[in-house]
Design a protein around this motif. Structure first.
Motif, mmCIF file in Angstrom:
data_model
loop_
_atom_site.group_PDB
_atom_site.id
_atom_site.type_symbol
_atom_site.label_atom_id
_atom_site.label_comp_id
_atom_site.label_asym_id
_atom_site.label_seq_id
_atom_site.Cartn_x
_atom_site.Cartn_y
_atom_site.Cartn_z
ATOM 1 N N ALA A 105 104.076 17.070 11.731
ATOM 2 C CA ALA A 105 103.505 18.411 11.814
ATOM 3 C C ALA A 105 103.064 18.733 13.238
ATOM 4 O O ALA A 105 103.324 19.823 13.763
ATOM 5 N N VAL A 106 102.396 17.764 13.868
ATOM 6 C CA VAL A 106 101.922 17.977 15.239
ATOM 7 C C VAL A 106 103.101 18.147 16.192
ATOM 8 O O VAL A 106 103.099 19.038 17.048
ATOM 9 N N ARG A 107 104.103 17.311 16.045
ATOM 10 C CA ARG A 107 105.274 17.413 16.917
ATOM 11 C C ARG A 107 106.031 18.718 16.724
ATOM 12 O O ARG A 107 106.713 19.192 17.636
ATOM 13 N N ALA A 108 105.905 19.302 15.533
ATOM 14 C CA ALA A 108 106.555 20.586 15.255
ATOM 15 C C ALA A 108 105.667 21.764 15.652
ATOM 16 O O ALA A 108 106.051 22.927 15.462
ATOM 17 N N GLY A 109 104.494 21.471 16.214
ATOM 18 C CA GLY A 109 103.609 22.525 16.689
ATOM 19 C C GLY A 109 102.813 23.220 15.610
ATOM 20 O O GLY A 109 102.323 24.341 15.817
ATOM 21 N N LYS A 110 102.648 22.569 14.461
ATOM 22 C CA LYS A 110 101.929 23.189 13.351
ATOM 23 C C LYS A 110 100.436 22.902 13.442
ATOM 24 O O LYS A 110 100.020 21.792 13.746
ATOM 25 N N ARG A 111 99.645 23.885 13.129
ATOM 26 C CA ARG A 111 98.203 23.701 13.007
ATOM 27 C C ARG A 111 97.949 22.740 11.848
ATOM 28 O O ARG A 111 98.457 22.940 10.751
ATOM 29 N N LEU A 112 97.167 21.695 12.105
ATOM 30 C CA LEU A 112 96.976 20.642 11.116
ATOM 31 C C LEU A 112 95.540 20.642 10.611
ATOM 32 O O LEU A 112 94.604 20.389 11.365
ATOM 33 N N ALA A 113 95.382 20.949 9.319
ATOM 34 C CA ALA A 113 94.080 20.830 8.656
ATOM 35 C C ALA A 113 94.072 19.460 7.991
ATOM 36 O O ALA A 113 94.791 19.230 7.018
ATOM 37 N N LEU A 114 93.267 18.556 8.514
ATOM 38 C CA LEU A 114 93.423 17.140 8.198
ATOM 39 C C LEU A 114 92.343 16.604 7.266
ATOM 40 O O LEU A 114 91.160 16.560 7.612
ATOM 41 N N ALA A 115 92.780 16.196 6.080
ATOM 42 C CA ALA A 115 91.902 15.468 5.163
ATOM 43 C C ALA A 115 92.323 14.011 5.041
ATOM 44 O O ALA A 115 91.571 13.194 4.530
ATOM 45 N N ASN A 116 93.528 13.690 5.504
ATOM 46 C CA ASN A 116 94.039 12.322 5.451
ATOM 47 C C ASN A 116 93.525 11.551 6.661
ATOM 48 O O ASN A 116 94.140 11.538 7.724
ATOM 49 N N LYS A 117 92.356 10.914 6.501
ATOM 50 C CA LYS A 117 91.732 10.241 7.640
ATOM 51 C C LYS A 117 92.576 9.077 8.147
ATOM 52 O O LYS A 117 92.491 8.696 9.313
ATOM 53 N N GLU A 118 93.411 8.502 7.255
ATOM 54 C CA GLU A 118 94.230 7.359 7.672
ATOM 55 C C GLU A 118 95.210 7.710 8.782
ATOM 56 O O GLU A 118 95.655 6.838 9.524
ATOM 57 N N SER A 119 95.559 8.992 8.914
ATOM 58 C CA SER A 119 96.441 9.407 10.014
ATOM 59 C C SER A 119 95.879 8.983 11.350
ATOM 60 O O SER A 119 96.587 8.437 12.209
ATOM 61 N N LEU A 120 94.577 9.231 11.543
ATOM 62 C CA LEU A 120 93.941 8.891 12.817
ATOM 63 C C LEU A 120 93.420 7.473 12.835
ATOM 64 O O LEU A 120 93.316 6.864 13.902
ATOM 65 N N VAL A 121 93.095 6.920 11.665
ATOM 66 C CA VAL A 121 92.704 5.509 11.611
ATOM 67 C C VAL A 121 93.863 4.637 12.074
ATOM 68 O O VAL A 121 93.701 3.710 12.869
ATOM 69 N N VAL A 122 95.051 4.936 11.576
ATOM 70 C CA VAL A 122 96.234 4.134 11.888
ATOM 71 C C VAL A 122 96.772 4.440 13.277
ATOM 72 O O VAL A 122 97.060 3.526 14.051
#
Length: 379
Positions: A105-122
């Motif tokens: 999503a980020v690479r595609a330039g999409k605004r990311l509303a993030l509830a999946n904390k593991e994305s940033l943990v990992v």
């Protein structure tokens, strides 16, 4: 992403209440295909994704009379977020499965509303670097990080430190020696929040709070010693930010996820999102206390992983996912969750500067080793 889970369902509440503002383009679920079909018939997205490929035929048949495309598999999760009709991606997936969709999503330039904390943990370093490169906003949905975000809004001075609050979960007053006999039912009985099974167990062990510390580091550009955790049993103060002049700002509210979800979706605008309003007269006492490191050792482990960096947080996450699933499945005791994580961290090779492939390999290795440890504990 993850429309059938707790955050996903509450996100759709907001969409349902604001049809002139929001249109659903895609809904995804891991295995809850019947609810996914029900949601698809109500919201009429362009497409749906069922991650479990074995359930594709069920979804396809149930939506045969609808103008909705049906996809299946983890690859599809990362592909649908890149569609030209997508403006905002709400990632409410559970666990490691949410990392690659966030990155896509980020690479595609999409605004990311993030509830999946593991994305940033990992993969926090990688995802935040990609977001900075493309000037993509990442808006936190977790109540604690939303609170920090709200406290920082409008400030030109950086935070000196942030204070993340923790309810303490169902075992805040349970003597450490009694934790060995904790049942699944007891661990799932959170005193304040209604959440999915995995995150509820993580909340009871404070693994979830450790992951929030890691997430806060990446979201707000902080060092580990700038992030404190305080136990706040009432769950009214969601987090606080201290500035250099000594001022502390806090965001308060009832334990209701509709507010942080809507704030992420409508930022910078606010609006009525229903729910109960905070009445100070009904909550006259707000208390705070230090975390008991004996009862909750996983918070310290998370700080250690954050300071070490590299693939350490990825390994902790993979081991935790296996340990929690094993506990929920009756394979190990509650206190074994911490043991599985700590043993796994000593056995997976350290990678100082991991790539996406390194994260994938570390995730697989941590799960395999954790499963091996679980098998020995069962004997």
């Amino acid at each position: 992403m993850g429309s059938t889970g707790s955050i996903g369902r509450q996100t759709l509440d907001i969409v349902r209440n604001r049809p002139d503002e929001f249109e659903v383009t895609t809904l995804t679920a891991a295995r809850s295909w019947e609810l996914l079909v029900e949601q698809a018939k109500e919201f009429q997205p362009d497409s749906v994704v069922i991650a479990d490929k074995s359930l594709y035929a069920n979804v396809k048949e149930a939506l045969a009379g609808e103008p909705i495309k049906v996809f299946a598999g983890d690859e599809a999760l990362s592909q649908v977020v890149t569609g030209s009709e997508v403006d905002t991606v709400v990632n409410a997936l559970v666990g490691y499965a949410g990392m690659l969709p966030s990155l896509s999503a980020v690479r595609a330039g999409k605004r990311l509303a993030l509830a999946n904390k593991e994305s940033l943990v990992v993969a926090g370093e990688l995802i935040m670097a990609e977001a900075a490169k493309r000037n993509v906003p990442i808006l936190p949905i977790d109540s604690e990080h939303s609170a920090i975000f709200q406290c920082l809004a409008g400030e030109v001075s950086p935070a000196r430190r942030v204070i993340i609050t923790a309810s303490g979960g169902p075992f805040l007053r349970t003597p450490a020696e009694q934790l060995a006999g904790v049942t699944v039912e007891q661990a799932l009985r959170h005193p304040n929040w209604s959440m999915g099974a995995k995150i509820t167990i993580d909340s009871s062990t404070l693994v979830n709070k450790g992951f929030e510390v890691i997430e806060a580091k990446w979201l707000f550009g902080l060092q580990p010693d700038q992030i404190d955790v305080l136990v706040h049993p009432q769950s009214i103060v969601h987090s606080m930010v201290e500035f250099d002049d000594g001022a502390i700002k806090a965001q308060l509210g009832t334990p209701d996820m509709h507010l942080p979800i809507q704030y992420a979706l409508r930022f910078p605008d606010r609006g009525d999102c229903g729910g109960q309003r905070l009445d100070f007269l009904q909550n006259p006492t707000l208390t705070f206390e230090a975390v008991d490191d004996v009862r909750f050792p996983m918070l310290g482990v998370a700080y250690d992983c954050l300071r070490r960096g590299g693939n350490s947080c990825c390994v902790m996450n993979g081991a935790n996912e296996i340990a929690v699933a094993s506990f929920l499945g009756g394979q190990i005791k509650y206190i074994d969750i911490a043991d599985v994580i700590q043993q796994t961290l000593t056995r997976v090779p350290f990678v100082a500067h991991p790539t996406v492939d390194d994260y994938a390999a570390s995730n697989l290795a941590s799960r395999a080793i954790a499963a091996e440890i679980v098998a020995k504990l069962r004997r």
